[in-house]
Design a protein around this motif. Structure first.
Motif, PDB file in Angstrom:
ATOM      1  N   LYS A 154     -12.662  -1.119  -5.196  1.00 59.75           N
ATOM      2  CA  LYS A 154     -12.370   0.074  -5.902  1.00 59.75           C
ATOM      3  C   LYS A 154     -12.254   1.282  -4.948  1.00 59.75           C
ATOM      4  O   LYS A 154     -13.190   1.387  -4.353  1.00 59.75           O
ATOM      5  CB  LYS A 154     -13.125   0.334  -7.224  1.00 59.75           C
ATOM      6  N   ALA A 155     -10.984   1.965  -5.028  1.00 64.40           N
ATOM      7  CA  ALA A 155     -11.251   3.332  -4.241  1.00 64.40           C
ATOM      8  C   ALA A 155     -10.159   4.179  -4.851  1.00 64.40           C
ATOM      9  O   ALA A 155      -9.127   3.864  -5.716  1.00 64.40           O
ATOM     10  CB  ALA A 155     -10.592   2.976  -2.950  1.00 64.40           C
ATOM     11  N   MET A 156     -10.236   5.308  -4.314  1.00 64.93           N
ATOM     12  CA  MET A 156      -9.052   6.435  -4.727  1.00 64.93           C
ATOM     13  C   MET A 156      -8.905   7.351  -3.466  1.00 64.93           C
ATOM     14  O   MET A 156      -9.728   7.334  -2.617  1.00 64.93           O
ATOM     15  CB  MET A 156      -9.651   7.132  -5.774  1.00 64.93           C
ATOM     16  N   TRP A 157      -7.764   7.821  -3.330  1.00 57.71           N
ATOM     17  CA  TRP A 157      -7.130   8.502  -2.253  1.00 57.71           C
ATOM     18  C   TRP A 157      -7.768  10.068  -2.584  1.00 57.71           C
ATOM     19  O   TRP A 157      -7.813  10.639  -3.608  1.00 57.71           O
ATOM     20  CB  TRP A 157      -5.501   8.620  -2.585  1.00 57.71           C
ATOM     21  N   ASN A 158      -8.473  10.513  -1.524  1.00 57.07           N
ATOM     22  CA  ASN A 158      -9.126  11.723  -1.390  1.00 57.07           C
ATOM     23  C   ASN A 158      -8.188  12.818  -0.812  1.00 57.07           C
ATOM     24  O   ASN A 158      -8.768  13.835  -0.311  1.00 57.07           O
ATOM     25  CB  ASN A 158     -10.669  11.612  -0.839  1.00 57.07           C
ATOM     26  N   GLY A 159      -6.945  12.450  -0.251  1.00 58.25           N
ATOM     27  CA  GLY A 159      -6.241  13.636   0.201  1.00 58.25           C
ATOM     28  C   GLY A 159      -6.178  13.111   1.590  1.00 58.25           C
ATOM     29  O   GLY A 159      -5.164  13.783   2.463  1.00 58.25           O
ATOM     30  N   ILE A 205       0.871  -1.103   0.023  1.00 61.35           N
ATOM     31  CA  ILE A 205      -0.152   0.141   0.053  1.00 61.35           C
ATOM     32  C   ILE A 205       0.946   1.202   0.115  1.00 61.35           C
ATOM     33  O   ILE A 205       0.341   2.259  -0.670  1.00 61.35           O
ATOM     34  CB  ILE A 205      -0.964  -0.059   1.244  1.00 61.35           C
ATOM     35  N   GLU A 206       2.089   1.396   0.586  1.00 61.98           N
ATOM     36  CA  GLU A 206       2.886   2.446   0.490  1.00 61.98           C
ATOM     37  C   GLU A 206       3.280   2.763  -0.916  1.00 61.98           C
ATOM     38  O   GLU A 206       3.946   4.200  -0.969  1.00 61.98           O
ATOM     39  CB  GLU A 206       4.221   1.987   1.347  1.00 61.98           C
ATOM     40  N   THR A 207       3.147   1.967  -1.857  1.00 63.63           N
ATOM     41  CA  THR A 207       3.439   2.361  -3.101  1.00 63.63           C
ATOM     42  C   THR A 207       2.232   2.783  -3.949  1.00 63.63           C
ATOM     43  O   THR A 207       2.532   3.194  -5.070  1.00 63.63           O
ATOM     44  CB  THR A 207       4.209   1.198  -3.968  1.00 63.63           C
ATOM     45  N   ALA A 208       0.996   2.607  -3.474  1.00 61.54           N
ATOM     46  CA  ALA A 208      -0.194   3.125  -4.177  1.00 61.54           C
ATOM     47  C   ALA A 208      -0.010   4.940  -4.503  1.00 61.54           C
ATOM     48  O   ALA A 208       0.453   5.659  -3.834  1.00 61.54           O
ATOM     49  CB  ALA A 208      -1.571   2.940  -3.358  1.00 61.54           C
ATOM     50  N   PRO A 209      -0.728   4.857  -5.719  1.00 63.17           N
ATOM     51  CA  PRO A 209      -0.850   6.508  -6.186  1.00 63.17           C
ATOM     52  C   PRO A 209      -1.874   7.254  -5.302  1.00 63.17           C
ATOM     53  O   PRO A 209      -2.830   6.786  -4.738  1.00 63.17           O
ATOM     54  CB  PRO A 209      -1.125   6.355  -7.629  1.00 63.17           C
ATOM     55  N   LYS A 210      -1.584   8.278  -5.062  1.00 68.83           N
ATOM     56  CA  LYS A 210      -2.340   9.340  -4.095  1.00 68.83           C
ATOM     57  C   LYS A 210      -2.662  10.630  -4.760  1.00 68.83           C
ATOM     58  O   LYS A 210      -2.693  11.591  -4.225  1.00 68.83           O
ATOM     59  CB  LYS A 210      -1.677   9.449  -2.791  1.00 68.83           C
ATOM     60  N   ASP A 211      -2.785  10.324  -6.111  1.00 69.34           N
ATOM     61  CA  ASP A 211      -3.234  11.457  -7.036  1.00 69.34           C
ATOM     62  C   ASP A 211      -4.390  11.557  -7.564  1.00 69.34           C
ATOM     63  O   ASP A 211      -4.856  12.069  -8.427  1.00 69.34           O
ATOM     64  CB  ASP A 211      -2.376  11.424  -8.354  1.00 69.34           C
ATOM     65  N   GLY A 212      -5.510  10.618  -6.809  1.00 71.43           N
ATOM     66  CA  GLY A 212      -7.015  10.474  -7.253  1.00 71.43           C
ATOM     67  C   GLY A 212      -7.214   9.537  -8.161  1.00 71.43           C
ATOM     68  O   GLY A 212      -8.176   9.201  -8.784  1.00 71.43           O
ATOM     69  N   THR A 213      -6.031   8.402  -8.780  1.00 76.68           N
ATOM     70  CA  THR A 213      -6.335   7.603  -9.640  1.00 76.68           C
ATOM     71  C   THR A 213      -7.223   6.387  -8.940  1.00 76.68           C
ATOM     72  O   THR A 213      -6.664   5.983  -8.018  1.00 76.68           O
ATOM     73  CB  THR A 213      -5.198   6.939  -9.960  1.00 76.68           C
ATOM     74  N   PRO A 214      -8.045   5.879  -9.506  1.00 77.38           N
ATOM     75  CA  PRO A 214      -8.640   4.871  -8.828  1.00 77.38           C
ATOM     76  C   PRO A 214      -7.932   3.520  -9.087  1.00 77.38           C
ATOM     77  O   PRO A 214      -7.610   3.140  -9.934  1.00 77.38           O
ATOM     78  CB  PRO A 214     -10.122   4.659  -9.904  1.00 77.38           C
ATOM     79  N   VAL A 215      -7.950   2.719  -7.846  1.00 77.35           N
ATOM     80  CA  VAL A 215      -7.175   1.512  -7.689  1.00 77.35           C
ATOM     81  C   VAL A 215      -7.856   0.525  -7.060  1.00 77.35           C
ATOM     82  O   VAL A 215      -9.051   0.571  -6.508  1.00 77.35           O
ATOM     83  CB  VAL A 215      -5.704   1.680  -7.067  1.00 77.35           C
ATOM     84  N   LEU A 216      -7.611  -0.783  -7.164  1.00 76.44           N
ATOM     85  CA  LEU A 216      -8.310  -1.865  -6.199  1.00 76.44           C
ATOM     86  C   LEU A 216      -7.452  -2.041  -5.231  1.00 76.44           C
ATOM     87  O   LEU A 216      -6.096  -1.852  -4.998  1.00 76.44           O
ATOM     88  CB  LEU A 216      -8.128  -3.178  -6.843  1.00 76.44           C
ATOM     89  N   LEU A 217      -7.950  -2.024  -3.851  1.00 74.67           N
ATOM     90  CA  LEU A 217      -7.405  -2.091  -2.537  1.00 74.67           C
ATOM     91  C   LEU A 217      -7.811  -3.471  -1.833  1.00 74.67           C
ATOM     92  O   LEU A 217      -8.788  -4.007  -2.136  1.00 74.67           O
ATOM     93  CB  LEU A 217      -7.983  -0.939  -1.747  1.00 74.67           C
TER      94      LEU A 217
END
Length: 77
Positions: free
Chosen positions: A42-47, A6-18
């Motif tokens: 499916k999720a995305m980082w919202n800040g 998870i530490e490598t997941a994009p945090k720019d709003g790109t949807p990914v599978l968690l």
């Protein structure tokens, strides 16, 4: 595709599978919904956290707490 830390997941709003963790509203789910709260989503980082959905006509956001892995979404046909 393989699961990545998870530490490598994009945090720019790109949807990914968690995977891993659980939905923050899981305590309020009916028994039939509890397994869903633990399954990959499916999720995305919202800040502030990993947002997975909106409930109650947008009044409550649902976030995945403490996910452990992620992967890109599969390509759409």
């Amino acid at each position: 595709m393989t699961w990545k830390p998870i530490e490598t997941a994009p945090k720019d709003g790109t949807p990914v599978l968690l995977a891993g963790g659980r939905d923050d509203q899981a305590d309020y789910y009916r028994d039939a919904e509890r397994e869903f709260a633990l399954s990959p989503v499916k999720a995305m980082w919202n800040g502030e956290g990993w947002m997975t959905g909106i409930a109650e006509a947008g009044c409550v956001s649902i976030e995945r707490e403490s996910p452990t892995h992620w992967m890109p979404l599969p390509p759409t046909p």
